[in-house]
Design an enzyme around this catalytic site. Structure first.
Site, PDB file in Angstrom:
ATOM      1  N   GLU A 141      -1.142  -2.972   5.260  1.00 27.64           N
ATOM      2  CA  GLU A 141      -1.985  -1.793   5.066  1.00 27.64           C
ATOM      3  C   GLU A 141      -2.545  -1.334   6.402  1.00 27.64           C
ATOM      4  OE1 GLU A 141      -3.513  -1.506   0.740  1.00 27.64           O
ATOM      5  OE2 GLU A 141      -4.971  -2.585   1.940  1.00 27.64           O
ATOM      6  N   GLU A 168     -11.221  -3.656   4.331  1.00 26.38           N
ATOM      7  CA  GLU A 168     -12.634  -3.336   4.026  1.00 26.38           C
ATOM      8  C   GLU A 168     -13.482  -4.609   4.023  1.00 26.38           C
ATOM      9  OE1 GLU A 168     -11.834  -1.153   0.460  1.00 26.38           O
ATOM     10  OE2 GLU A 168     -10.984   0.488   1.636  1.00 26.38           O
ATOM     11  N   HIS A 178      -8.464  -7.934   2.701  1.00 26.97           N
ATOM     12  CA  HIS A 178      -8.435  -6.469   2.749  1.00 26.97           C
ATOM     13  C   HIS A 178      -9.238  -5.993   3.965  1.00 26.97           C
ATOM     14  CE1 HIS A 178      -8.945  -2.275   1.689  1.00 26.97           C
ATOM     15  NE2 HIS A 178      -7.968  -2.430   0.805  1.00 26.97           N
ATOM     16  N   ASN A 213      -5.851  -0.887  -7.116  1.00 25.04           N
ATOM     17  CA  ASN A 213      -7.088  -1.482  -6.599  1.00 25.04           C
ATOM     18  C   ASN A 213      -8.217  -0.470  -6.769  1.00 25.04           C
ATOM     19  OD1 ASN A 213      -9.141  -2.678  -5.149  1.00 25.04           O
ATOM     20  ND2 ASN A 213      -8.151  -2.429  -3.140  1.00 25.04           N
ATOM     21  N   TRP A 214      -9.042  -0.707  -7.758  1.00 24.69           N
ATOM     22  CA  TRP A 214     -10.132   0.240  -8.046  1.00 24.69           C
ATOM     23  C   TRP A 214     -11.270   0.180  -7.034  1.00 24.69           C
ATOM     24  CZ3 TRP A 214     -11.146  -0.272 -14.085  1.00 24.69           C
ATOM     25  CH2 TRP A 214     -10.099   0.379 -14.762  1.00 24.69           C
ATOM     26  N   LYS A 215     -11.332  -0.875  -6.247  1.00 23.40           N
ATOM     27  CA  LYS A 215     -12.456  -1.073  -5.308  1.00 23.40           C
ATOM     28  C   LYS A 215     -13.781  -0.977  -6.078  1.00 23.40           C
ATOM     29  CE  LYS A 215      -9.435   0.636  -1.709  1.00 23.40           C
ATOM     30  NZ  LYS A 215      -9.243   1.316  -0.432  1.00 23.40           N
ATOM     31  N   SER A 233      -2.854   5.165   1.200  1.00 23.12           N
ATOM     32  CA  SER A 233      -2.602   6.560   0.799  1.00 23.12           C
ATOM     33  C   SER A 233      -1.292   6.747   0.028  1.00 23.12           C
ATOM     34  CB  SER A 233      -2.659   7.482   2.024  1.00 23.12           C
ATOM     35  OG  SER A 233      -3.950   7.434   2.604  1.00 23.12           O
ATOM     36  N   GLY A 260      -7.198   4.845   2.567  1.00 23.56           N
ATOM     37  CA  GLY A 260      -8.224   5.773   2.091  1.00 23.56           C
ATOM     38  C   GLY A 260      -8.310   7.080   2.859  1.00 23.56           C
TER      39      GLY A 260
HETATM   40  P1  PGA Z   1      -5.768   3.917  -0.703  1.00 24.30           P
HETATM   41  O1  PGA Z   1      -6.227   2.392  -0.593  1.00 24.30           O
HETATM   42  O2  PGA Z   1      -4.560   3.958  -1.599  1.00 24.30           O
HETATM   43  O3  PGA Z   1      -6.935   4.651  -1.280  1.00 24.30           O
HETATM   44  O4  PGA Z   1      -5.423   4.348   0.689  1.00 24.30           O
HETATM   45  C1  PGA Z   1      -5.290   1.361  -0.487  1.00 24.30           C
HETATM   46  C2  PGA Z   1      -5.988   0.037  -0.364  1.00 24.30           C
HETATM   47  O5  PGA Z   1      -7.044  -0.028   0.274  1.00 24.30           O
HETATM   48  O6  PGA Z   1      -5.519  -0.975  -0.889  1.00 24.30           O
END
Ligand code: PGA
Length: 220
Positions: A146, A99, A97, A9-11, A182, A152
């Site tokens: 998650e 976010e 997600h 997932n590049w976001k 992570s 993150g």
């Molecule tokens: P991360 O993000 O691997 O940078 O913790 C995971 C995600 O948000 O899907």
């Protein structure tokens, strides 16, 4: 359960130039002949068409995933990307997600509508929950656990606890559960060895093509 899913997932990262560099490096470093995992990449919308053509051209088995979609079907919704627009570009879409829930105020009603739009267009939702008690809309076949403290932060859950929580979710929904938060090349395998974990959703570590290749080549 099938091969584990490894989803990058590049976001909101990478320009088109950087996306092209990443794809070129992946093609150079990965020999997918005996791939033991199913590889999925979730770039920004604007990179989907290029990456689809690139992977087809190089014969690389990478499926594409959108990071979001509109809860509306189509029409006068400036700035939105509809499920129908995505249907030729991606097979999967991330929904729920943390976010999106936190920064964009997406509530369960909106998420349910997004799942319905995805399903109408033949996109498979990867539905994220940050704890086992959250509800998941009908028909979802992949759930990503998650935990908020791990996304993150560089502080992953322990593989054992992630598996326990995945087990609780699985008891309720009986679908594939993947873990995210992570995940790096150093710990990917520890998570995949857990009985209840059928894949990984990887943010930061997917931004480096070489780390992503290390994960997919050494995961199982
Ligand atoms: P991360 O993000 O691997 O940078 O913790 C995971 C995600 O948000 O899907």
């Amino acid at each position: 359960m099938g091969k584990p899913l490894i989803i990058g997932n590049w976001k909101a990262n990478k320009t088109l130039t950087q996306a092209k560099e990443w794809a070129g490096e992946l093609a150079q470093k990965w020999s997918p002949k005996e791939a033991t995992v199913e590889v999925i990449l979730a770039p920004a919308f604007i990179h989907l068409a290029f990456l689809r053509d690139f992977f087809a051209d190089k014969n690389l088995p990478v499926k594409l995933c959108a990071q979001d979609l509109s809860s509306y079907t189509e029409g006068a919704y400036t700035g939105e990307i509809s499920a129908k627009m995505l249907s030729r570009l991606a097979d999967y879409v991330i929904i729920g997600h943390s976010e999106r829930r936190n920064y964009f105020q997406e509530n369960e009603e909106i998420l349910k509508q997004k799942v319905e739009r995805a399903q109408e267009a033949g996109l498979s939702p990867i539905y994220c929950v940050f704890e086992s008690g959250l509800s998941v809309p009908d028909g979802v076949e992949i759930i990503a656990y998650e935990p908020l403290f791990a996304v993150g932060t560089g502080q992953p859950d322990t593989p054992q606890n992630a598996s326990t929580v995945a087990g609780e979710i699985k008891k309720r929904y009986n679908v594939r559960i993947i873990y995210g938060g992570s995940v790096k090349q150093e710990n990917a395998r520890d998570f995949l060895e857990q009985q209840n974990i059928g894949g990984l959703l990887i943010g930061g570590a997917s931004l480096s093509a070489s780390e992503f290749v290390n994960i997919i080549q050494n995961a199982v």
